[in-house]
Design a protein around this motif. Structure first.
Motif, PDB file in Angstrom:
ATOM      1  N   TYR A 161     -63.833 -40.450   0.683  1.00 54.88           N
ATOM      2  CA  TYR A 161     -63.917 -40.972  -0.546  1.00 54.88           C
ATOM      3  C   TYR A 161     -64.352 -39.669  -1.377  1.00 54.88           C
ATOM      4  O   TYR A 161     -63.733 -39.257  -2.418  1.00 54.88           O
ATOM      5  N   HIS A 162     -65.422 -39.262  -1.125  1.00 61.74           N
ATOM      6  CA  HIS A 162     -66.156 -37.943  -1.842  1.00 61.74           C
ATOM      7  C   HIS A 162     -65.438 -36.904  -1.720  1.00 61.74           C
ATOM      8  O   HIS A 162     -65.165 -36.041  -2.830  1.00 61.74           O
ATOM      9  N   ASP A 217     -62.023 -36.552  -1.303  1.00 60.14           N
ATOM     10  CA  ASP A 217     -60.652 -36.796  -2.319  1.00 60.14           C
ATOM     11  C   ASP A 217     -61.127 -36.753  -3.806  1.00 60.14           C
ATOM     12  O   ASP A 217     -60.357 -36.190  -4.508  1.00 60.14           O
ATOM     13  N   THR A 218     -62.198 -37.093  -4.044  1.00 66.16           N
ATOM     14  CA  THR A 218     -62.846 -37.141  -5.443  1.00 66.16           C
ATOM     15  C   THR A 218     -63.084 -35.632  -5.903  1.00 66.16           C
ATOM     16  O   THR A 218     -62.747 -35.182  -6.970  1.00 66.16           O
ATOM     17  N   ILE A 224     -65.325 -43.638   5.474  1.00 68.43           N
ATOM     18  CA  ILE A 224     -64.889 -44.109   4.166  1.00 68.43           C
ATOM     19  C   ILE A 224     -65.507 -43.255   3.280  1.00 68.43           C
ATOM     20  O   ILE A 224     -65.010 -42.760   2.228  1.00 68.43           O
ATOM     21  N   GLU A 282     -61.101 -39.553   7.280  1.00 67.09           N
ATOM     22  CA  GLU A 282     -60.060 -40.454   7.585  1.00 67.09           C
ATOM     23  C   GLU A 282     -60.288 -40.803   9.123  1.00 67.09           C
ATOM     24  O   GLU A 282     -59.796 -41.959   9.621  1.00 67.09           O
ATOM     25  N   ASN A 329     -61.554 -34.336   3.874  1.00 67.56           N
ATOM     26  CA  ASN A 329     -60.812 -35.986   3.505  1.00 67.56           C
ATOM     27  C   ASN A 329     -60.028 -36.125   5.025  1.00 67.56           C
ATOM     28  O   ASN A 329     -60.233 -37.656   5.068  1.00 67.56           O
TER      29      ASN A 329
END
Length: 293
Positions: free
Chosen positions: A173-174, A176-177, A169, A216, A212
């Protein structure tokens, strides 16, 4: 409104102008007090509201308009109007005589034809936009169902599964950011008429071409460890299907990157020096081969 542009090549004047028209249409029907509208790019998929600047940046940047969203119900449209992308056309609905009845020498278009066309387009939109995510969802929920159904005390394998899942996770998150920030900066550069950066190779993207996706998969396989520990190792099938789908998506993404002239050469070098999924140190381009781990 005309929607035939939604499958047009991104970056063209036509595509950008139509994206601007879409944003203006959405603003005219916006009911939010802060004036933010739902973003219909492939990343946000109408789950997040943004300012008009960011929505336009998403649609014209790396995300583009989600092609299955042709009934703009999240932006005030109640029925499909105007031309739609060719792949969503319903031959029956586009026949001017379909569903019509002769009355006094005139032709009246039946309401059933309009509804049929809308329903056909909505189903095609669901198939192209939502169905793949439903497959992913099933793969993820199978081990979660096992965890919910079997009552056993925690042990070391559960702790390992928690660590793997949480790490997935965090990584996703990082990654995708960082991707979101990169796309936004490039879109702003384009608006200002300045050269865009060809590829994102900073942060996590310095060690993996798709960090990313790696995050996942850590999440998916972490859930499988939970179920395996409870005697249901067969649930790996869901995560395996998801990984296979993501491998196919990875190929599609990389093929698309290589078709963009301004970044093709830089991306080929990026392929030769950087791991596909699993983060690792970059290699030299001299005599290097495409990384495939």
């Amino acid at each position: 409104m005309d929607k035939s542009w939604m499958l047009a090549r991104k970056g063209t004047t036509q595509y950008n102008d139509k994206c601007k028209a879409f944003v203006e249409f959405a603003v005219s029907n916006c009911t939010a007090a802060n004036g933010k509208i739902y973003c219909s790019c492939k990343y946000c998929r109408n789950n997040q509201r943004h300012s008009t600047y960011y929505v336009f940046a998403h649609l014209t940047g790396g995300m583009r308009m989600s092609p299955g969203y042709i009934l703009w119900y999240m932006h005030g449209e109640t029925a499909i109007s105007g031309p739609v992308p060719g792949r969503y056309l319903n031959p029956v609905a586009t026949d001017a005589t379909a569903g019509s009845t002769e009355q006094g020498g005139g032709t009246k278009q039946g309401r059933g034809t309009e509804l049929g066309g809308d329903m056909h387009a909505m189903l095609r939109g669901y198939h192209d936009t939502c169905f793949p995510f439903d497959v992913f969802l099933i793969g993820v929920t199978i081990p979660l169902y096992v965890v919910h159904s079997v009552n056993e005390p925690l042990n070391i394998w559960d702790l390992i599964a928690i660590v793997v899942s949480v790490c997935g996770i965090i990584v996703a998150y990082h990654a995708d950011t960082q991707l979101h920030d990169f796309v936004t900066r490039n879109s702003k550069q384009k608006e200002l008429g300045k050269p865009m950066v060809p590829n994102l190779d900073k942060g996590l993207w310095n060690y993996s071409r798709h960090p990313n996706y790696f995050g996942e998969q850590l999440w998916w396989w972490g859930l499988v460890i939970f179920a395996w520990n409870l005697g249901h190792g067969w649930t790996f099938f869901g995560a395996l299907i998801n990984s296979m789908c993501l491998a196919y998506v990875t190929k599609l993404v990389e093929d698309r990157m290589l078709k963009q002239d301004y970044r093709a050469e830089a991306y080929r070098i990026y392929q030769k020096t950087t791991s596909v999924w699993i983060p690792w140190f970059r290699s030299s381009t001299i005599g290097g081969k495409d990384k495939s781990n």
